[in-house]
Scaffold this motif. Structure first.
Motif, PDB file in Angstrom:
ATOM      1  N   VAL A   1       0.851  -1.187   0.000  1.00  0.00           N
ATOM      2  CA  VAL A   1       0.000   0.000   0.000  1.00  0.00           C
ATOM      3  C   VAL A   1       0.887   1.236   0.000  1.00  0.00           C
ATOM      4  CG1 VAL A   1      -1.884  -1.131   1.227  1.00  0.00           C
ATOM      5  CG2 VAL A   1      -0.126   0.091   2.522  1.00  0.00           C
ATOM      6  N   ASN A   2       0.300   2.350  -0.389  1.00  0.00           N
ATOM      7  CA  ASN A   2       1.014   3.614  -0.331  1.00  0.00           C
ATOM      8  C   ASN A   2       0.928   4.192   1.082  1.00  0.00           C
ATOM      9  OD1 ASN A   2       2.586   5.569  -1.543  1.00  0.00           O
ATOM     10  ND2 ASN A   2       0.841   6.818  -2.167  1.00  0.00           N
TER      11      ASN A   2
ATOM     12  N   GLU B   1       4.310   2.771  -1.824  1.00  0.00           N
ATOM     13  CA  GLU B   1       3.980   1.425  -2.262  1.00  0.00           C
ATOM     14  C   GLU B   1       5.140   0.838  -3.052  1.00  0.00           C
ATOM     15  OE1 GLU B   1       0.351  -0.815  -4.718  1.00  0.00           O
ATOM     16  OE2 GLU B   1       0.444   1.370  -4.564  1.00  0.00           O
ATOM     17  N   ASN B   2       5.314  -0.472  -2.953  1.00  0.00           N
ATOM     18  CA  ASN B   2       6.340  -1.251  -3.662  1.00  0.00           C
ATOM     19  C   ASN B   2       7.754  -1.058  -3.116  1.00  0.00           C
ATOM     20  OD1 ASN B   2       4.444  -2.369  -5.495  1.00  0.00           O
ATOM     21  ND2 ASN B   2       4.557  -0.521  -6.760  1.00  0.00           N
TER      22      ASN B   2
END
Length: 258
Positions: A88-89, A109-110
């Motif tokens: 999630v961001n 995110e990521n």
């Protein structure tokens, strides 16, 4: 719980991420998802609707001040840290495992994170960021193909602990049952694991009277079938539904699922 995305919950999470305000729960409800008390902290395995910010986070927001790491004690031989990814961001990294502890910063995110350990109860993961800062994030907001149970247990420092256990009338453990620990507007949450136990970490400054209240049941609970329906068509509930405690709490709480 294994750290991989819960795909059946994505649609429900999308709805929660667009909500603009907190909604009160009239009664515990079995749903296929959960969102944590803190907007970007976590979709818990159970139901706590809140508003969630979807504002993009710039890469610079991932810089987090380093903290002193707690000691890690492997539970099964040598441990090789592995990576997990923020799903999630605006993922919050906290100073200790719990929603009542301050955030060190937020991550986009990521973001790839190194997994160093997990707190008792398995809900919170101790990670290292690309900037070499270390802190705690909620496990279900991380994506990995590894089993969280392979991660060594860390005993957090500077916390007090509330423990509880949920069993059926025969003493069998009940998993996936969420309890909210509240005092006024302050709230923490914990969910029972496969042993039927939950662990809630509280700041040392927390004191006085707190309510520990049953709020929901996870679709992953051993009381639910593959379609997230109560097994046998009978939906039980926590007895008692709530208990009042005084911090510091020494004795584990006991609940019966019936």
């Amino acid at each position: 719980m294994i750290g991989k995305p819960f795909m059946r919950w994505i649609g429900f999470l999308a709805l929660l991420f667009t909500a603009g305000c907190t909604r009160a729960l009239s009664a515990p409800t079995a749903l296929p998802s959960t969102v944590s008390p803190a907007a970007t902290d976590a979709p818990l395995v159970v139901l706590i609707p809140t508003g969630v910010s979807t504002t993009a986070v710039a890469p610079s927001a991932a810089t987090i001040a380093p903290t002193i790491a707690p000691s890690v004690t492997p539970t099964h031989g040598p441990y090789e840290p592995f990576q997990a990814t923020a799903m999630v961001n605006a993922l919050k990294v906290r100073t200790n495992p719990g929603y009542l502890f301050p955030a060190l910063g937020i991550l986009p995110e990521n973001t790839a994170l190194t997994v160093l350990g997990r707190a008792p109860g398995g809900e919170w993961i101790y990670i290292r960021t690309p900037d070499e800062a270390e802190g705690w994030v909620f496990s279900q907001l991380l994506v990995t193909d590894r089993d969280w149970k392979s991660v060594p247990i860390i005993e957090p420092e500077g916390v007090q602990i509330i423990r509880g256990k949920v069993t059926d009338a025969l003493g069998n453990p009940i998993s996936g049952i969420q309890y909210a620990i509240t005092q006024g507007d302050e709230r923490n949450d914990a969910v029972t694991d496969e042993t039927g136990e939950f662990v809630a970490f509280m700041p040392l400054t927390a004191s006085g009277e707190w309510a520990v209240t049953y709020t929901a049941v996870s679709c992953e609970s051993n009381t639910m079938d593959a379609n997230c329906n109560c097994k046998g068509g009978y939906c039980a509930a926590s007895d008692p539904a709530a208990q009042t405690i005084m911090l510091p709490q020494k004795d584990p709480l006991e609940f019966v699922w019936k």
